[in-house]
Design a protein around this motif. Structure first.
Motif, short mmCIF file in Angstrom:
data_model
loop_
_atom_site.label_atom_id
_atom_site.label_comp_id
_atom_site.label_asym_id
_atom_site.label_seq_id
_atom_site.Cartn_x
_atom_site.Cartn_y
_atom_site.Cartn_z
N ILE A 109 0.96 -1.34 0.02
CA ILE A 109 0.01 0.03 -0.15
C ILE A 109 0.91 1.08 0.15
CG2 ILE A 109 -1.84 1.31 1.02
CD1 ILE A 109 -2.87 -1.30 0.47
N ARG A 111 0.00 5.22 1.13
CA ARG A 111 -1.25 5.86 1.47
C ARG A 111 -0.58 7.44 1.53
NH1 ARG A 111 -6.21 7.87 2.48
NH2 ARG A 111 -6.75 8.19 4.50
N SER A 113 -2.20 11.85 1.20
CA SER A 113 -3.42 12.80 1.18
C SER A 113 -3.12 13.81 0.35
CB SER A 113 -3.40 13.28 2.69
OG SER A 113 -4.25 14.48 2.75
N ILE A 142 -3.82 4.12 -1.72
CA ILE A 142 -5.13 4.58 -1.26
C ILE A 142 -4.83 6.06 -1.06
CG2 ILE A 142 -6.59 4.58 0.80
CD1 ILE A 142 -5.80 1.48 0.89
N SER A 143 -5.60 7.00 -1.42
CA SER A 143 -5.53 8.67 -1.26
C SER A 143 -6.55 9.14 -0.28
CB SER A 143 -5.26 9.18 -2.52
OG SER A 143 -6.53 9.09 -3.43
N GLU A 144 -6.32 10.39 -0.22
CA GLU A 144 -7.58 11.11 0.55
C GLU A 144 -7.46 12.64 -0.13
OE1 GLU A 144 -8.52 13.20 5.03
OE2 GLU A 144 -6.87 11.58 4.59
N PHE A 171 -8.24 5.53 6.48
CA PHE A 171 -7.70 4.29 6.39
C PHE A 171 -7.51 3.51 7.88
CE2 PHE A 171 -3.90 1.60 5.29
CZ PHE A 171 -4.65 0.51 4.63
N ASP A 175 -2.70 7.00 9.71
CA ASP A 175 -2.91 8.17 9.23
C ASP A 175 -2.58 9.48 10.04
OD1 ASP A 175 -3.83 6.76 7.13
OD2 ASP A 175 -5.88 7.20 7.13
#
Length: 223
Positions: A109, A111, A113, A142-144, A171, A175
């Protein structure tokens, strides 16, 4: 003269006692299994740390060693955190739960933002692209993002066809660091091998990936 205990009451009390004792035994067994798993996970994290130290330590500057120590502190502190089975949104606006999107683990993963440093995100994406090509590992990003328009633009810029991109508000508790990070997500959604990359130390990120692939993706082909 005292009354003798009723035989039926005796058997009822005995049954209650046996049930309580059985539940206590089951509780202790489950607790023991959980502790054994946590110890095993901690040992895996320590072994991963030691592997990187052995390979990188003798070839790293004092600044890189300091960075290594910081990374390993985060790796151990965040070991075995449970990721939420959150709702993920793909670029085509299809919605998935985390379990549905990832399937069987372990899954590599990245991750990040939209509030993260742009250069840091680009560096993290470039590094994970390198490892994906070299070791034939399929990572998940997996972004935000606060809105789908920004998310879709970012996915288009970063190369939608190369990776699986999903947007999600939260997530896992990792984070809270508020920086791009890599991790492994296991089938039970536990987070392992959390690592915060730094564009000033690309060599350390390479060591991290090499050892993660070796330890968790041993059946993949190395070119």
């Amino acid at each position: 003269m005292g009354t003798k205990p009723n035989i039926r009451q005796f058997f009822v009390l005995k049954k209650i006692y046996l049930i309580a004792a059985g539940l206590a035994v089951v509780f202790l067994i489950v607790t023991n299994l959980i502790l054994v798993k946590r110890v095993s996970d901690a040992e895996t994290a320590v072994e991963l740390r030691d592997s990187i130290i052995r390979e990188a330590g003798s070839r790293s500057s004092s600044l890189e060693v300091k960075y290594l120590k910081s990374c390993f502190s985060g790796l151990l502190l965040n070991e075995d955190i449970k990721a939420f089975n959150a709702e993920l949104v793909a670029a085509d606006q299809r919605k998935y739960t985390l379990d549905q999107a990832l399937g069987k683990g372990p899954v590599l993963i990245l991750r990040y933002s939209e509030l993260n440093c742009a250069d840091c995100v680009v560096f993290a994406l470039r590094k994970i692209a390198e490892i994906a090509e070299k070791y034939k590992v399929t990572p998940v990003i997996i972004s935000e993002y606060s809105d789908m328009h920004s998310f879709k633009d970012a996915v288009a810029n970063f190369g939608r066809d190369r990776f699986l991109f999903y947007n999600v508000e939260k997530f896992s508790d990792v984070d809270r660091k508020g920086v791009p990070y890599y991790c492994l997500l296991m089938p039970d959604r536990t987070v392992h091998a959390v690592f915060i990359p730094d564009k000033l130390h690309p060599q350390i990120t390479d060591f991290y990936f090499e050892n993660v692939v070796k330890r968790f993706f041993s059946n993949t082909d190395n070119d």
